[in-house]
Write an enzyme that holds these catalytic residues in place. Sequence first.
Site, PDB file in Angstrom:
ATOM      1  N   ASP A 177       0.828  -1.202   0.000  1.00 43.21           N
ATOM      2  CA  ASP A 177       0.000   0.000   0.000  1.00 43.21           C
ATOM      3  C   ASP A 177       0.865   1.257   0.000  1.00 43.21           C
ATOM      4  OD1 ASP A 177      -2.761   0.996   2.201  1.00 43.21           O
ATOM      5  OD2 ASP A 177      -2.311   1.423   0.103  1.00 43.21           O
TER       6      ASP A 177
ATOM      7  N   LEU B 141      11.116 -20.485  -4.967  1.00 46.07           N
ATOM      8  CA  LEU B 141      10.275 -19.488  -4.323  1.00 46.07           C
ATOM      9  C   LEU B 141       8.927 -19.469  -5.038  1.00 46.07           C
ATOM     10  CD1 LEU B 141      11.157 -15.941  -3.078  1.00 46.07           C
ATOM     11  CD2 LEU B 141       9.191 -16.233  -4.515  1.00 46.07           C
TER      12      LEU B 141
ATOM     13  N   HIS C 277       2.782   3.554  -9.370  1.00 45.01           N
ATOM     14  CA  HIS C 277       2.567   2.105  -9.498  1.00 45.01           C
ATOM     15  C   HIS C 277       3.794   1.423 -10.111  1.00 45.01           C
ATOM     16  CE1 HIS C 277      -1.462   2.241  -8.035  1.00 45.01           C
ATOM     17  NE2 HIS C 277      -1.896   3.027  -8.995  1.00 45.01           N
TER      18      HIS C 277
END
Lengths: 254, 284
Positions: B35, B149, B52
């Site tokens: 956020d 991962l 972004h």
Amino acid sequence: MLSRLLRQFLFALLHLILNFIVGAQNVYCRYWLKKHSLQDYEVTKTDLKLIVKHIPKLSKQPKHLVVLSDSDYHSIDDLARMVIWSLVAGIPFLSFYDVSGQLSYQEEKLFNAVEKNKKGVPGCIKWSKKPDLNGYTNGIPAHKIVVNIFSCQNGRSTITQCIKKMCEEKIPYNRKSDQITAQEFDDVISAVYPSIPDPDLALFSGPVCCTHGLLPWQIRLTEFISLSVDYNLSVESFVGAMYKYSKCDQRFGT
Amino acid sequence: MSLWIKENCVSFFQLFCIKVIKTGRVPQHIAFIMDGNRRYAKKNSVDKSTGHHKGFDKLSETLKWCLDLGIPEVTVYAFSIENFKRSKEEVDALMELAREKFQNLLDEIDQIDEWGVRVHVAGRLSLLPEHLRSLVSKVMLATKDNNRLCLNIAYAYTGRDEISRAASRIIDGVKENKISPENIDEELISQSLDLGEPELLVRTSGEVRLSDFMLWQISNTVLYFTDVLWPEFTIWNLLAAIIHFQRNAPPIKAEDTNETAHEKEEFLKYLEQRRAQELTKYIS
């Protein structure tokens, strides 16, 4: 080999230093609180004056407050005081989330402690399975509060039962498309829970923030605010938490 | 140079600190609510789209840190179903960013395979534009055999929607006689969801709520809230979160040695197959 030993030593040293700092803070807090706090078991006029002075100024107040309570750290009197503070603060719904699983068996004791603390305090306290506690006004506004106790049985377990019943067609549900939507499922879930709003604010105490299984479906927008790091429940920390909550800015995705 | 895993972002000193922290218990699954991109953009007087993009760059740095820390699973909240309410301009820009990044991933698939990253996208994929849905499916199928991962990207996702879709699958399973109602329990529902249970959840930018993220899964997760904005998240913020986890995490639960009912196992395998078929359908 030597580098590994060095890393292990540094790791142990880091945590030792942190333990020391946190321990020193705890001792200081406890000493400070012991010196200045009121040791009475009952809600005092000072508590209520503090709440009445500060809470009405806040721009935003929760409609439904949840307190994560752990019987290992919180006494029945601590929780009874929270009920009275919330009543005076004008919070319509208060729930205790029973982390350790023992509070549900002590509801009678809690009810009695709240009754004792409520003497002279105006307002009405509604319990799900107990009689209402009423009062008269004497200068403090009279509010109404509904008290509930939830445990982990009300979380995943209830959602699981719902899904089972949907599979057995014991519960009707809408399904307009291939995959059930969150709204359609919400209609089903809402029918099995008491009709109270979703929690806006969850207060926790202790060093770590964890939901411990609190009402998974209902907590999507709940703010988590710490009351204290050492499990202590004081009126100052309650008012402080209300202040922090009033500053939160909900954007709802936009 | 990989765009998804930012190489050479860790100094010698930082790597040393990572190794010291790694001596202790490291969370096996971390979730991030990334956020603060728009507030970062406002603070630095750039447009939201740049915010972004910076957020994505930070994600690629964070993935490198997680690889160095040996964390086997990372989940990130990239786009909520609620975010579709934003202006058309912003939603289109976010879809375009996703399209660009997933295309980059396919272009550098060899490097991704070398890093051993498996990408899984969780969410209501039917809400995505067709070209993005097809790209996402290709990425998932292309990386499914990697195992160093596992990166879960929650896109067009909310926790409630995830639970509802899992309920759909289970109800359909009962209708098709793949599973009987007696075998429906919390464990089955957990396994039918898109995402697993994280040990640590980190939310940046100072907000202290879950915003409909992994509502079922976080019952025993350590929640860590930090004021720093996502594009400004540093290795030190991550290490602080991990140290907090090391100090406060609940003890590791002993593995459940009871055998899972055969019917449940078969049903879960069936769900896996259905998912793979759906992805193939999206590609064609």
